[in-house]
Design a protein around this motif. Structure first.
Motif, mmCIF file in Angstrom:
data_model
loop_
_atom_site.group_PDB
_atom_site.id
_atom_site.type_symbol
_atom_site.label_atom_id
_atom_site.label_comp_id
_atom_site.label_asym_id
_atom_site.label_seq_id
_atom_site.Cartn_x
_atom_site.Cartn_y
_atom_site.Cartn_z
ATOM 1 N N LEU A 90 40.553 12.267 -47.956
ATOM 2 C CA LEU A 90 39.820 11.013 -47.648
ATOM 3 C C LEU A 90 40.243 9.643 -47.912
ATOM 4 O O LEU A 90 40.204 8.670 -47.454
ATOM 5 N N TYR A 93 42.125 8.836 -44.783
ATOM 6 C CA TYR A 93 41.110 8.266 -43.944
ATOM 7 C C TYR A 93 40.629 6.741 -44.257
ATOM 8 O O TYR A 93 40.567 6.138 -43.398
ATOM 9 N N LEU A 94 40.411 6.680 -45.405
ATOM 10 C CA LEU A 94 40.065 5.291 -46.068
ATOM 11 C C LEU A 94 40.980 4.286 -45.938
ATOM 12 O O LEU A 94 40.964 3.263 -45.245
ATOM 13 N N ILE A 99 36.976 5.619 -42.689
ATOM 14 C CA ILE A 99 35.937 5.807 -43.438
ATOM 15 C C ILE A 99 35.702 4.810 -44.405
ATOM 16 O O ILE A 99 36.692 4.006 -44.638
ATOM 17 N N SER A 100 34.720 4.650 -45.157
ATOM 18 C CA SER A 100 34.376 3.650 -46.166
ATOM 19 C C SER A 100 34.433 4.068 -47.601
ATOM 20 O O SER A 100 34.319 5.340 -47.739
ATOM 21 N N ASP A 103 31.714 6.133 -48.101
ATOM 22 C CA ASP A 103 31.737 7.521 -47.702
ATOM 23 C C ASP A 103 32.340 8.364 -48.767
ATOM 24 O O ASP A 103 31.756 9.578 -48.863
ATOM 25 N N GLN A 106 29.940 9.374 -51.490
ATOM 26 C CA GLN A 106 28.827 10.362 -51.127
ATOM 27 C C GLN A 106 29.524 11.650 -51.146
ATOM 28 O O GLN A 106 28.914 12.392 -51.373
ATOM 29 N N SER A 107 30.659 11.742 -50.503
ATOM 30 C CA SER A 107 31.329 13.271 -50.875
ATOM 31 C C SER A 107 31.513 13.608 -52.038
ATOM 32 O O SER A 107 31.184 14.768 -52.376
ATOM 33 N N SER A 110 28.101 14.539 -53.230
ATOM 34 C CA SER A 110 27.668 15.926 -52.655
ATOM 35 C C SER A 110 28.501 17.189 -53.369
ATOM 36 O O SER A 110 27.942 18.138 -53.847
#
Length: 142
Positions: A90, A93-94, A99-100, A103, A106-107, A110
Protein backbone atom coordinates in the motif's frame (compact mmCIF):
# COMPACT_ATOMS: atom_id res chain seq x y z
CA UNK A 1 -26.20 -34.54 5.71
CA UNK A 2 -27.62 -38.06 5.43
CA UNK A 3 -26.00 -39.03 8.72
CA UNK A 4 -27.38 -36.07 10.65
CA UNK A 5 -23.92 -34.75 11.59
CA UNK A 6 -23.41 -31.03 12.01
CA UNK A 7 -20.83 -29.92 9.48
CA UNK A 8 -19.29 -26.84 7.91
CA UNK A 9 -18.15 -26.57 4.33
CA UNK A 10 -16.31 -23.85 2.48
CA UNK A 11 -15.24 -24.43 -1.13
CA UNK A 12 -13.30 -27.71 -0.97
CA UNK A 13 -12.79 -27.73 2.81
CA UNK A 14 -15.12 -29.35 5.30
CA UNK A 15 -15.42 -30.14 8.97
CA UNK A 16 -17.78 -32.41 10.91
CA UNK A 17 -17.98 -32.62 14.69
CA UNK A 18 -19.58 -35.39 16.71
CA UNK A 19 -19.21 -37.20 20.01
CA UNK A 20 -19.94 -40.43 18.12
CA UNK A 21 -16.69 -41.69 16.58
CA UNK A 22 -18.60 -44.41 14.67
CA UNK A 23 -20.73 -41.79 12.90
CA UNK A 24 -17.60 -39.86 11.94
CA UNK A 25 -16.02 -43.01 10.51
CA UNK A 26 -19.22 -43.71 8.61
CA UNK A 27 -19.20 -40.15 7.27
CA UNK A 28 -15.55 -40.51 6.21
CA UNK A 29 -16.33 -43.77 4.38
CA UNK A 30 -19.26 -42.14 2.60
CA UNK A 31 -17.12 -39.12 1.71
CA UNK A 32 -14.33 -41.29 0.30
CA UNK A 33 -16.81 -43.35 -1.74
CA UNK A 34 -18.46 -40.23 -3.15
CA UNK A 35 -15.12 -38.60 -3.98
CA UNK A 36 -13.87 -41.76 -5.67
CA UNK A 37 -16.99 -41.91 -7.84
CA UNK A 38 -16.53 -38.22 -8.77
CA UNK A 39 -12.78 -38.71 -9.31
CA UNK A 40 -11.89 -36.20 -6.60
CA UNK A 41 -8.66 -36.76 -4.69
CA UNK A 42 -8.76 -36.39 -0.92
CA UNK A 43 -5.72 -35.03 0.89
CA UNK A 44 -4.89 -37.83 3.36
CA UNK A 45 -3.01 -35.43 5.64
CA UNK A 46 -6.08 -33.26 6.09
CA UNK A 47 -8.68 -36.00 6.42
CA UNK A 48 -8.49 -37.16 10.02
CA UNK A 49 -10.70 -38.13 12.91
CA UNK A 50 -9.33 -36.99 16.22
CA UNK A 51 -10.52 -35.90 19.66
CA UNK A 52 -11.79 -32.34 19.84
CA UNK A 53 -9.57 -31.78 22.90
CA UNK A 54 -6.56 -31.86 20.53
CA UNK A 55 -7.92 -28.86 18.66
CA UNK A 56 -7.97 -28.44 14.91
CA UNK A 57 -7.18 -26.06 12.08
CA UNK A 58 -9.92 -25.04 9.65
CA UNK A 59 -9.63 -22.23 7.14
CA UNK A 60 -6.18 -21.45 8.64
CA UNK A 61 -7.77 -20.73 12.02
CA UNK A 62 -6.58 -22.72 15.03
CA UNK A 63 -9.46 -23.79 17.29
CA UNK A 64 -9.18 -25.63 20.57
CA UNK A 65 -11.10 -26.12 23.78
CA UNK A 66 -9.71 -24.92 27.11
CA UNK A 67 -9.93 -26.99 30.30
CA UNK A 68 -12.82 -24.76 31.33
CA UNK A 69 -14.73 -25.92 28.24
CA UNK A 70 -14.45 -22.54 26.55
CA UNK A 71 -13.53 -22.73 22.84
CA UNK A 72 -10.74 -20.42 21.71
CA UNK A 73 -9.63 -19.44 18.23
CA UNK A 74 -6.23 -18.01 17.38
CA UNK A 75 -5.24 -15.67 14.60
CA UNK A 76 -3.40 -17.61 11.87
CA UNK A 77 0.36 -17.59 12.55
CA UNK A 78 1.40 -15.86 9.35
CA UNK A 79 -1.40 -13.27 9.44
CA UNK A 80 0.68 -10.48 10.99
CA UNK A 81 3.49 -11.02 8.48
CA UNK A 82 1.02 -10.96 5.58
CA UNK A 83 -0.61 -7.80 6.94
CA UNK A 84 2.79 -6.08 7.17
CA UNK A 85 3.54 -7.11 3.59
CA UNK A 86 0.22 -5.59 2.55
CA UNK A 87 1.09 -2.33 4.33
CA UNK A 88 4.35 -2.24 2.33
CA UNK A 89 2.45 -2.73 -0.94
CA UNK A 90 0.00 0.00 0.00
CA UNK A 91 2.95 2.32 0.67
CA UNK A 92 4.10 1.83 -2.92
CA UNK A 93 0.58 2.46 -4.23
CA UNK A 94 0.32 5.61 -2.10
CA UNK A 95 3.71 6.87 -3.32
CA UNK A 96 2.52 6.43 -6.93
CA UNK A 97 -0.70 8.29 -6.20
CA UNK A 98 -2.87 5.24 -6.86
CA UNK A 99 -4.53 5.32 -3.43
CA UNK A 100 -5.01 7.81 -0.61
CA UNK A 101 -3.96 7.73 3.03
CA UNK A 102 -7.65 7.18 3.84
CA UNK A 103 -7.52 3.97 1.76
CA UNK A 104 -4.54 2.76 3.81
CA UNK A 105 -6.38 3.55 7.04
CA UNK A 106 -9.48 1.72 5.79
CA UNK A 107 -7.38 -1.35 4.94
CA UNK A 108 -5.88 -1.31 8.44
CA UNK A 109 -9.33 -0.98 10.03
CA UNK A 110 -10.58 -3.94 8.01
CA UNK A 111 -7.66 -6.09 9.18
CA UNK A 112 -8.15 -4.82 12.75
CA UNK A 113 -11.81 -5.89 12.73
CA UNK A 114 -10.75 -9.38 11.60
CA UNK A 115 -8.04 -9.57 14.29
CA UNK A 116 -10.51 -8.50 17.00
CA UNK A 117 -12.49 -11.70 16.34
CA UNK A 118 -9.54 -13.50 17.89
CA UNK A 119 -8.98 -11.01 20.72
CA UNK A 120 -5.53 -10.38 19.24
CA UNK A 121 -4.96 -7.04 20.95
CA UNK A 122 -1.16 -7.43 21.15
CA UNK A 123 -1.01 -8.11 17.40
CA UNK A 124 -3.22 -5.10 16.75
CA UNK A 125 -0.95 -2.85 18.82
CA UNK A 126 2.16 -4.18 17.01
CA UNK A 127 0.49 -3.56 13.69
CA UNK A 128 -0.56 -0.06 14.71
CA UNK A 129 3.08 0.71 15.65
CA UNK A 130 4.25 -0.67 12.29
CA UNK A 131 1.59 1.37 10.48
CA UNK A 132 2.50 4.64 12.19
CA UNK A 133 6.17 3.97 11.40
CA UNK A 134 5.40 3.40 7.73
CA UNK A 135 2.88 6.28 7.53
CA UNK A 136 3.80 9.05 9.98
CA UNK A 137 0.74 11.17 10.70
CA UNK A 138 -1.78 8.53 9.67
CA UNK A 139 -3.50 8.67 13.07
CA UNK A 140 -4.06 12.45 12.79
CA UNK A 141 -6.09 11.90 9.63
CA UNK A 142 -8.17 9.12 11.20
Amino acid sequence: DRLGLPYVRYMDDGLAISTDRGKLQEAETLLRRTCKRLRIRINPGKTVIRPLRDGFRFMKIRTRPRRSGKITQRLPENNLRLARTRIGKLRRYLDRGLISLADVWQSFQSWRSYALRFKARRHIEKMKEFLTGAYPGILQGA
